[in-house]
Design a protein around this motif. Sequence first.
Motif, PDB file in Angstrom:
ATOM      1  N   PRO B 110      24.926  57.818  32.350  1.00 31.99           N
ATOM      2  CA  PRO B 110      25.368  56.976  33.259  1.00 31.99           C
ATOM      3  C   PRO B 110      24.787  55.559  32.684  1.00 31.99           C
ATOM      4  N   ILE B 111      23.461  55.473  32.299  1.00 32.46           N
ATOM      5  CA  ILE B 111      23.004  54.053  31.752  1.00 32.46           C
ATOM      6  C   ILE B 111      23.794  53.558  30.909  1.00 32.46           C
ATOM      7  N   ILE B 112      24.265  54.238  29.832  1.00 29.11           N
ATOM      8  CA  ILE B 112      25.272  53.832  28.922  1.00 29.11           C
ATOM      9  C   ILE B 112      26.615  53.137  29.212  1.00 29.11           C
ATOM     10  N   TRP B 113      26.995  53.820  30.406  1.00 25.49           N
ATOM     11  CA  TRP B 113      28.320  53.370  31.007  1.00 25.49           C
ATOM     12  C   TRP B 113      27.994  51.986  31.590  1.00 25.49           C
ATOM     13  N   ILE B 114      26.947  52.045  32.109  1.00 29.55           N
ATOM     14  CA  ILE B 114      26.657  51.016  33.133  1.00 29.55           C
ATOM     15  C   ILE B 114      26.445  49.758  32.048  1.00 29.55           C
ATOM     16  N   ILE B 115      25.614  50.006  30.948  1.00 32.18           N
ATOM     17  CA  ILE B 115      25.226  48.787  29.951  1.00 32.18           C
ATOM     18  C   ILE B 115      26.482  48.503  29.188  1.00 32.18           C
ATOM     19  N   VAL B 116      27.330  49.471  28.856  1.00 31.74           N
ATOM     20  CA  VAL B 116      28.771  48.955  28.213  1.00 31.74           C
ATOM     21  C   VAL B 116      29.551  48.311  29.290  1.00 31.74           C
ATOM     22  N   THR B 117      29.769  48.499  30.377  1.00 32.62           N
ATOM     23  CA  THR B 117      30.377  47.755  31.278  1.00 32.62           C
ATOM     24  C   THR B 117      29.955  46.478  31.601  1.00 32.62           C
ATOM     25  N   LEU B 118      28.561  46.304  31.507  1.00 31.55           N
ATOM     26  CA  LEU B 118      28.062  44.791  31.713  1.00 31.55           C
ATOM     27  C   LEU B 118      28.003  44.168  30.445  1.00 31.55           C
ATOM     28  N   LEU B 119      28.001  44.508  29.266  1.00 32.01           N
ATOM     29  CA  LEU B 119      28.347  43.899  28.022  1.00 32.01           C
ATOM     30  C   LEU B 119      29.781  43.631  27.733  1.00 32.01           C
ATOM     31  N   ASP B 120      30.331  44.413  28.359  1.00 32.39           N
ATOM     32  CA  ASP B 120      32.057  44.141  28.062  1.00 32.39           C
ATOM     33  C   ASP B 120      32.342  42.895  29.046  1.00 32.39           C
ATOM     34  N   GLY B 121      31.791  42.903  30.303  1.00 29.27           N
ATOM     35  CA  GLY B 121      32.066  41.931  31.422  1.00 29.27           C
ATOM     36  C   GLY B 121      33.300  41.820  32.140  1.00 29.27           C
ATOM     37  N   LYS B 122      34.356  42.860  31.807  1.00 30.99           N
ATOM     38  CA  LYS B 122      35.373  42.995  32.874  1.00 30.99           C
ATOM     39  C   LYS B 122      35.093  43.081  34.345  1.00 30.99           C
ATOM     40  N   CYS B 123      34.058  44.193  34.351  1.00 30.90           N
ATOM     41  CA  CYS B 123      33.955  44.443  35.741  1.00 30.90           C
ATOM     42  C   CYS B 123      33.311  43.453  36.670  1.00 30.90           C
ATOM     43  N   LEU B 124      32.515  42.699  36.220  1.00 31.84           N
ATOM     44  CA  LEU B 124      31.548  41.556  36.647  1.00 31.84           C
ATOM     45  C   LEU B 124      32.575  40.413  37.123  1.00 31.84           C
ATOM     46  N   ILE B 125      33.663  40.208  36.098  1.00 29.44           N
ATOM     47  CA  ILE B 125      34.481  39.241  36.304  1.00 29.44           C
ATOM     48  C   ILE B 125      35.258  39.546  37.403  1.00 29.44           C
ATOM     49  N   CYS B 126      35.755  40.771  37.252  1.00 28.57           N
ATOM     50  CA  CYS B 126      36.817  41.187  38.360  1.00 28.57           C
ATOM     51  C   CYS B 126      36.050  41.184  39.788  1.00 28.57           C
ATOM     52  N   ALA B 127      34.777  41.536  39.773  1.00 27.99           N
ATOM     53  CA  ALA B 127      33.941  41.845  41.352  1.00 27.99           C
ATOM     54  C   ALA B 127      33.549  40.562  41.786  1.00 27.99           C
ATOM     55  N   PHE B 128      32.921  39.463  40.987  1.00 28.33           N
ATOM     56  CA  PHE B 128      32.390  38.352  41.569  1.00 28.33           C
ATOM     57  C   PHE B 128      33.394  36.918  41.162  1.00 28.33           C
ATOM     58  N   SER B 129      34.776  37.054  40.809  1.00 28.64           N
ATOM     59  CA  SER B 129      35.390  36.140  40.478  1.00 28.64           C
ATOM     60  C   SER B 129      35.509  35.268  41.786  1.00 28.64           C
ATOM     61  N   ASP B 130      35.786  35.636  42.831  1.00 27.31           N
ATOM     62  CA  ASP B 130      35.932  35.092  44.116  1.00 27.31           C
ATOM     63  C   ASP B 130      34.765  34.774  44.814  1.00 27.31           C
ATOM     64  N   SER B 131      33.405  34.865  44.428  1.00 30.38           N
ATOM     65  CA  SER B 131      32.314  34.569  45.012  1.00 30.38           C
ATOM     66  C   SER B 131      31.477  33.526  44.071  1.00 30.38           C
ATOM     67  N   VAL B 132      32.437  32.903  43.113  1.00 28.82           N
ATOM     68  CA  VAL B 132      31.372  31.603  42.594  1.00 28.82           C
ATOM     69  C   VAL B 132      31.916  30.488  43.037  1.00 28.82           C
ATOM     70  N   ASP B 133      30.955  29.686  43.015  1.00 31.18           N
ATOM     71  CA  ASP B 133      30.968  28.336  43.939  1.00 31.18           C
ATOM     72  C   ASP B 133      31.990  27.444  43.260  1.00 31.18           C
ATOM     73  N   PRO B 134      33.206  27.087  43.843  1.00 31.37           N
ATOM     74  CA  PRO B 134      34.469  26.436  43.353  1.00 31.37           C
ATOM     75  C   PRO B 134      33.763  25.033  42.952  1.00 31.37           C
ATOM     76  N   GLY B 135      33.002  24.433  43.549  1.00 29.27           N
ATOM     77  CA  GLY B 135      32.862  23.106  43.116  1.00 29.27           C
ATOM     78  C   GLY B 135      31.925  22.874  41.780  1.00 29.27           C
ATOM     79  N   LYS B 136      31.667  23.848  41.012  1.00 32.64           N
ATOM     80  CA  LYS B 136      31.264  23.773  39.758  1.00 32.64           C
ATOM     81  C   LYS B 136      32.271  23.667  38.652  1.00 32.64           C
ATOM     82  N   PHE B 137      33.484  24.078  39.304  1.00 33.42           N
ATOM     83  CA  PHE B 137      34.587  24.182  38.299  1.00 33.42           C
ATOM     84  C   PHE B 137      35.487  22.992  38.595  1.00 33.42           C
TER      85      PHE B 137
END
Lengths: 338, 305
Positions: B110-137
Amino acid sequence: MDKFRMIFQFLQSNQESFMNGICGIMALASAQMYSAFDFNCPCLPHYNLAYGLGILLVPPLILFLLGFVLNNNVSMLAEEWRRPQGQRGKDPAVLRYMFCSMAQRAMIAPVVWVSVTLLDGKCIICAFCTSVPVQTLGNASHPSLSQREMERVLARIPCREIYDGQELITNEVATRYLRCISQALGWCFVLLMTTLAFLVRSLRPCFTQAAFLKSRYWSHYIDIERKLFDETCTEHARSFAKVCIQQFFEGMSTDLAATHCHQPREAPTDAEEAARKLLGITDQGTMNMALKSWHRCKPPLHLHPPALPGSNGWAGAGQAPTHPPVPRREIAAYYSRV
Amino acid sequence: MDRFRMIFQYFQSNSESVMNGICGLLALASVKMYNSFDFSCPCLPQYNMAYGLGIMFVPPIVLFLCGLILNRQSLVMLEEWRRPQGCRKKDLAVIRYMFSSIMQRAMVAPIIWIIVTLLDGKCLICAFSDSVDPGKFAGFANTSLVQVHQLLAKVPCKDDELMRNNTARKAVSRYLRCWSQALGWSILLILIIAAFLARWLRPCFNQATLMQARHWSNYIDIEQKIFEETCCEHSRLFAHKCILHFFESMQQEIKLHSSSLPKERERAEEEDLLQGITDQEKVNKLLRTWYYEKPPLDVSKVTQR
């Protein structure tokens, strides 16, 4: 090749490991079958659901039944279930154990198929494309179509080349939505199955360990006993056949001695052994006659038939002798001295 | 080939090695599963977070449970925990040792899965893309709130028609991937330091108790295996005796019925093996009796003879 043989030997040494091996192979075969299968959604309103759900549910059923067919222990279970009681009581716990362990192993390939299908998403996209919520995902300003027309348009979502509803709802949005639902279902299914397997495995030692040890021992015993009985019967059949054939050839040789009144030649001692082994059949014609009579008139399955004069067991019926039969060798010896 | 055989034998000989082998296989399977999984973010406002976090956390739970199921020692530990005391006391330290070693091994995949997921980045981009502050971009600053959420939700989908030519999409994507990879590396670093400290500092505390616990946990494992093997051997011998007894009893029955046969008849060695069952009727009778009346599970009469 050697590596494969070693793995094979390891799996065979332990019966349970062997069954686990078959299980693993079926799971891999299931995944491979799915990859090799050419999924072709019909893109027609009512056919989609039937096709999609059919591909999702029918192959697992086939794989489940195949798991039972390929399992050698099914016939053992059926035999144990149906045998008359006789002098040995029947234990339903043993039957239940055998059935459960077979069913668990047979479940693995279907579960792999369903998981791979759901995680891939094509089946759900095909089956449920007509139920996509167009109001929330689609273009709200598009003129509304009749229900049938809408269904016809939505049914073409899986077939990109002929999809003509881009203004109603884009193909990518609908596909992404359905694939997301499908993958969520897939992971939930996998989680559910794994949790079930974990509970079944871990709750057993807490409740029924003694009964389990008993059932496991006796189910192994039944398996071993059946195999040993088969081996013993094979050995017996081998000895039976050997004696039967020996008697057949002795009968032939007796017949020949009676018909031709062969003078026993003074065979040199070093060739005696070989001559004895030939059982009196020393030329092509005689051998052909022996083979013909073996085919046309096999001897009865009775190794000590009544010894009538000239009888060589060819035409005898297998009745138990009412008087002690005279041993054959004496007859042969008698004739050969004439 | 020889080297492979040696490695194979080494793994088989020691059950701890077998468990380490399974642990390694699950870790590799975890990476392979992630690579072959077709990640497809829904790019819809509420669904993104559920999908992204679901893909990050549900497969690790599955892998953890698989790690527990495939590990033989977990069954051994449970049996030891639940057995009645009887004549043998229970040592909680042994059970604790077994539990901790099982948990450590099950946590690797499980830890390897979580780390590989985080290092790849797709999951976090998908999960938090609509939570970023739009003012920064720059690209998202001037749109209404509802629309901006919709747009941000589509950031993970590069081929979407709205996102195809949007430069701000890449900025958001890079920003989230940076956070994701930072998180991944931090977790990896913390875990490795924790493992390092645990391994180095363990001999400083209770080394003797630890050695005892390890010895007795190995012992329980070996005892289980040998018990199972002995049971198999025993059932084989039992079956052998039972079948011999059955054939002998058939032979005796036959002798009783045909007692007029001369005793001094010369019998070939082969015929001895036939045990008096010399014709089709007798063989059929034997097989019928075997089916209809299996002998009782009691070989004491044979051994007492």
